[in-house]
Design an enzyme around this catalytic site. Structure first.
Site, PDB file in Angstrom:
ATOM      1  N   ARG A   1     -15.029  38.851  41.382  1.00  0.00           N
ATOM      2  CA  ARG A   1     -14.515  37.998  42.456  1.00  0.00           C
ATOM      3  C   ARG A   1     -13.979  36.670  41.929  1.00  0.00           C
ATOM      4  O   ARG A   1     -13.025  36.107  42.483  1.00  0.00           O
ATOM      5  CB  ARG A   1     -15.641  37.753  43.464  1.00  0.00           C
ATOM      6  CG  ARG A   1     -15.224  36.995  44.683  1.00  0.00           C
ATOM      7  CD  ARG A   1     -16.283  36.939  45.780  1.00  0.00           C
ATOM      8  NE  ARG A   1     -17.623  37.275  45.378  1.00  0.00           N
ATOM      9  CZ  ARG A   1     -18.692  36.506  45.621  1.00  0.00           C
ATOM     10  NH1 ARG A   1     -18.547  35.349  46.253  1.00  0.00           N
ATOM     11  NH2 ARG A   1     -19.898  36.903  45.266  1.00  0.00           N
TER      12      ARG A   1
ATOM     13  N   HIS B   1      -5.745  15.574  -5.372  1.00  0.00           N
ATOM     14  CA  HIS B   1      -6.070  15.932  -4.000  1.00  0.00           C
ATOM     15  C   HIS B   1      -5.921  17.439  -3.730  1.00  0.00           C
ATOM     16  O   HIS B   1      -6.388  17.927  -2.702  1.00  0.00           O
ATOM     17  CB  HIS B   1      -5.179  15.157  -3.019  1.00  0.00           C
ATOM     18  CG  HIS B   1      -5.567  13.718  -2.864  1.00  0.00           C
ATOM     19  ND1 HIS B   1      -5.911  12.925  -3.930  1.00  0.00           N
ATOM     20  CD2 HIS B   1      -5.666  12.922  -1.762  1.00  0.00           C
ATOM     21  CE1 HIS B   1      -6.198  11.706  -3.503  1.00  0.00           C
ATOM     22  NE2 HIS B   1      -6.062  11.669  -2.178  1.00  0.00           N
TER      23      HIS B   1
ATOM     24  N   GLY C   1      -6.710   4.896  -0.679  1.00  0.00           N
ATOM     25  CA  GLY C   1      -8.053   4.981  -0.122  1.00  0.00           C
ATOM     26  C   GLY C   1      -8.914   3.823  -0.579  1.00  0.00           C
ATOM     27  O   GLY C   1      -8.532   2.654  -0.483  1.00  0.00           O
TER      28      GLY C   1
ATOM     29  N   ASN D   1      -0.117  13.188   4.005  1.00  0.00           N
ATOM     30  CA  ASN D   1      -0.827  12.404   5.003  1.00  0.00           C
ATOM     31  C   ASN D   1      -0.425  12.790   6.421  1.00  0.00           C
ATOM     32  O   ASN D   1       0.289  12.049   7.092  1.00  0.00           O
ATOM     33  CB  ASN D   1      -0.510  10.917   4.747  1.00  0.00           C
ATOM     34  CG  ASN D   1      -1.703  10.041   5.018  1.00  0.00           C
ATOM     35  OD1 ASN D   1      -2.575  10.395   5.790  1.00  0.00           O
ATOM     36  ND2 ASN D   1      -1.730   8.888   4.376  1.00  0.00           N
TER      37      ASN D   1
ATOM     38  N   TYR E   1       0.837  -1.206   0.000  1.00  0.00           N
ATOM     39  CA  TYR E   1       0.000   0.000   0.000  1.00  0.00           C
ATOM     40  C   TYR E   1       0.869   1.252   0.000  1.00  0.00           C
ATOM     41  O   TYR E   1       1.821   1.389   0.770  1.00  0.00           O
ATOM     42  CB  TYR E   1      -0.923   0.042   1.227  1.00  0.00           C
ATOM     43  CG  TYR E   1      -1.740   1.317   1.272  1.00  0.00           C
ATOM     44  CD1 TYR E   1      -2.711   1.558   0.309  1.00  0.00           C
ATOM     45  CD2 TYR E   1      -1.495   2.291   2.226  1.00  0.00           C
ATOM     46  CE1 TYR E   1      -3.435   2.739   0.306  1.00  0.00           C
ATOM     47  CE2 TYR E   1      -2.218   3.479   2.244  1.00  0.00           C
ATOM     48  CZ  TYR E   1      -3.187   3.697   1.276  1.00  0.00           C
ATOM     49  OH  TYR E   1      -3.893   4.869   1.265  1.00  0.00           O
TER      50      TYR E   1
END
Length: 528
Positions: A287, A86, A63, A199, A56
């Protein structure tokens, strides 16, 4: 450009280095160890690329298309294509400092030796940063999972000499022209390199780091403005006593109380809360300022821990691991292996980005409540309505508080968590995402608004302190220093109505540049 040089090694980087590169133009160099680690990891990728088995990111699609084995002659095209396809962002350009942080943090991971990118690609990344070339990156395109894909793709496109980028002169030109003008050769991507450049959580992390730097200044500034408001309202500083905060030992609370006490030291205004209209206690917004400011400080501390872990991380998928074997390994070669993982998921960063938006909104809210109290003659204990010179003829700071209230309302909307959302993508392969980029973008807006909100309180509180001084009371020396510095910065004091926007803009710049803190520290000593 700042000539300070940041050396990128194999073990991450620091928040200070991110700010130096992103905001101050620090130069970037790769250490010798980083170059060695890059070369060693590349040998592993090259060996796996030569094998017939699919790996891969090396010899497959990506994907939902990861099942296709890509033949050697198409792999360079595959890496170019993933960058081009992309780089699909839309909307306005994001800020230059965000893009520089994005590029630098991607280089940090690449230099770790866990991505398989060649040394020459990493050197080109450094060269582009050092040349002041800033890729055009758009607002929309990241879901915060599989990293900040579209933003990083636009940066990778510039390395290839494609797309548009801004030169050091601020002019947007074709990236190829800018690279040529600076003697930088476009990269020719090889196996895994396109994927490795895209990535990571680098965009959201860079924005987190810069937000923390800005919030540190704003929280100290808000401690000062809270003290000024307490003083102008003739409140009591007894609630700031260290022994009270020691019995509820949240660290930030004690820090904020101590800051306020330092600012109020020597004041002739505190302790007058019983003089005209008896009060048992001051209002919560006065306060409880240390409790609210301090809780925000503690949230920032946690966010800084998360940022530190992420800065030490190598975020990519798949990653290259040198040495050893694993049953789960996708591909192994003598000396190392490539493994798929989920480290790109932005959840840890996204959560703290949203936490910070929440505490920033609450800090803005309490600042606005004190401002409103300073302007209301029924609650300000002797101050004129709206701090006006001649109330009725003059409106004073009435509409300054409207502006502040509008900003606070916007802050509350920005506090809605982006990380509680998720939307599936990539044909349900990426079916849960972090929305961390969106969390970071809205936090930037929130921090920007917070500076304005603190500035309005400062403007109102300094005017009120000056009115008290005219009534014969003596402000604290630190308060006087803050008033004098603000007036010197162009924000005028009490008087008839005038065009108010320039005064508020001057106060805003004074706060966000850290000049309020710098003005009081010669009196108080260093504030946390």
């Amino acid at each position: 450009m700042d000539m300070h040089t940041v050396v990128v090694g194999t073990s991450g980087t620091t928040a200070e280095d991110v700010v130096a590169v992103a905001r101050h133009g620090a130069r970037v160099e790769l250490s010798a160890a980083a170059v060695e680690a890059l070369a060693a990891a590349r040998l592993i990728v090259d060996a796996l690329a030569a094998k017939p088995e699919p790996v891969y990111g090396v010899s497959t699609g990506f994907g939902a298309l990861a099942s296709r084995h890509i033949s050697p002659e198409l792999r360079a095209q595959l890496q170019r294509n993933i960058v081009r396809s992309h780089a699909a962002g839309m909307g306005p350009r994001v800020e230059r400092e965000v893009v520089r942080a994005l590029m630098f943090l991607r280089l940090k991971t690449v230099a770790s030796g866990h991505t398989g990118v060649r040394p020459e690609v990493a050197r080109t990344m450094a060269d582009v940063l050092n040349a002041g070339i800033t890729p055009v990156v758009h607002e929309y395109g990241s879901l915060g999972c599989s990293g900040d894909l579209a933003p990083l793709s636009h940066c990778a496109l510039t390395l290839m000499g494609e797309g548009d980028a801004e030169g050091p002169d601020g002019t947007v030109r074709p990236a190829g022209e800018l690279l040529a003008a600076h003697g930088i050769a476009p990269v020719e991507l090889r196996e895994k390199e396109g994927l490795a450049l895209l990535n990571g959580t680098d965009g959201m992390l860079g924005m987190l780091v810069m937000a923390l730097a800005d919030l540190k200044n704003l929280y100290t500034s808000a401690d000062i403005t809270a003290a000024l408001s307490l003083e102008a309202l003739l409140g009591t500083d007894k609630v700031l006593a260290p022994e009270l905060h020691a019995i509820r030992p949240h660290p930030g609370q004690g820090v904020s109380a101590d800051n306020m006490l330092r600012v109020l030291a020597g004041s002739g205004l505190t302790g007058h809360h019983q003089d005209d209209a008896p009060r048992v206690q001051d209002a919560y917004s006065v306060r409880c300022a240390p409790q609210v400011n301090g809780a925000g400080r503690d949230t920032m501390d946690y966010a800084a821990v998360v940022a530190g872990r992420e800065l030490a991380s190598s975020v990519d998928n798949p990653v290259v691991l040198r040495g050893g074997t694993s049953r789960s390994s996708e591909a192994e070669n003598e000396g190392g292996r490539v493994e798929s993982n989920g480290n790109f998921h932005g959840a840890p960063v996204a959560y703290v980005l949203d936490f910070l938006a929440i505490v920033a909104a609450d800090l803005g809210s309490i600042c606005e409540r004190r401002t409103d109290r300073l302007l209301d003659k029924n609650r300000s204990h002797g101050l004129p309505p709206f701090l006006a010179d001649d109330a009725g003829v003059d409106s004073g700071l009435m509409i300054a508080q409207y502006t502040q209230a509008a900003l606070v309302s916007e802050m509350k909307r920005l506090a809605v968590p982006a990380s509680a959302d998720s939307i599936p993508s990539s044909a349900m392969q990426e079916d849960h995402v972090s929305m961390g980029w969106s969390a970071a973008r809205k936090l930037r807006t929130a921090v920007d608004n917070l500076a304005r909100i603190v500035a309005v309180e400062l403007y109102a509180a300094t005017r009120a302190v000056e009115i008290r001084a005219a009534q014969g009371l003596t402000p604290a020396p630190a308060s006087r220093a803050a008033v004098d510095a603000l007036r010197a910065a162009g924000a005028e004091g009490p008087g008839p109505d005038r065009f108010l926007a320039p005064d508020l803009a001057a106060a805003d710049t004074f706060v966000r540049e850290g000049r309020l803190v710098a003005a009081v520290e010669p009196v108080t000593g260093p504030l946390a």
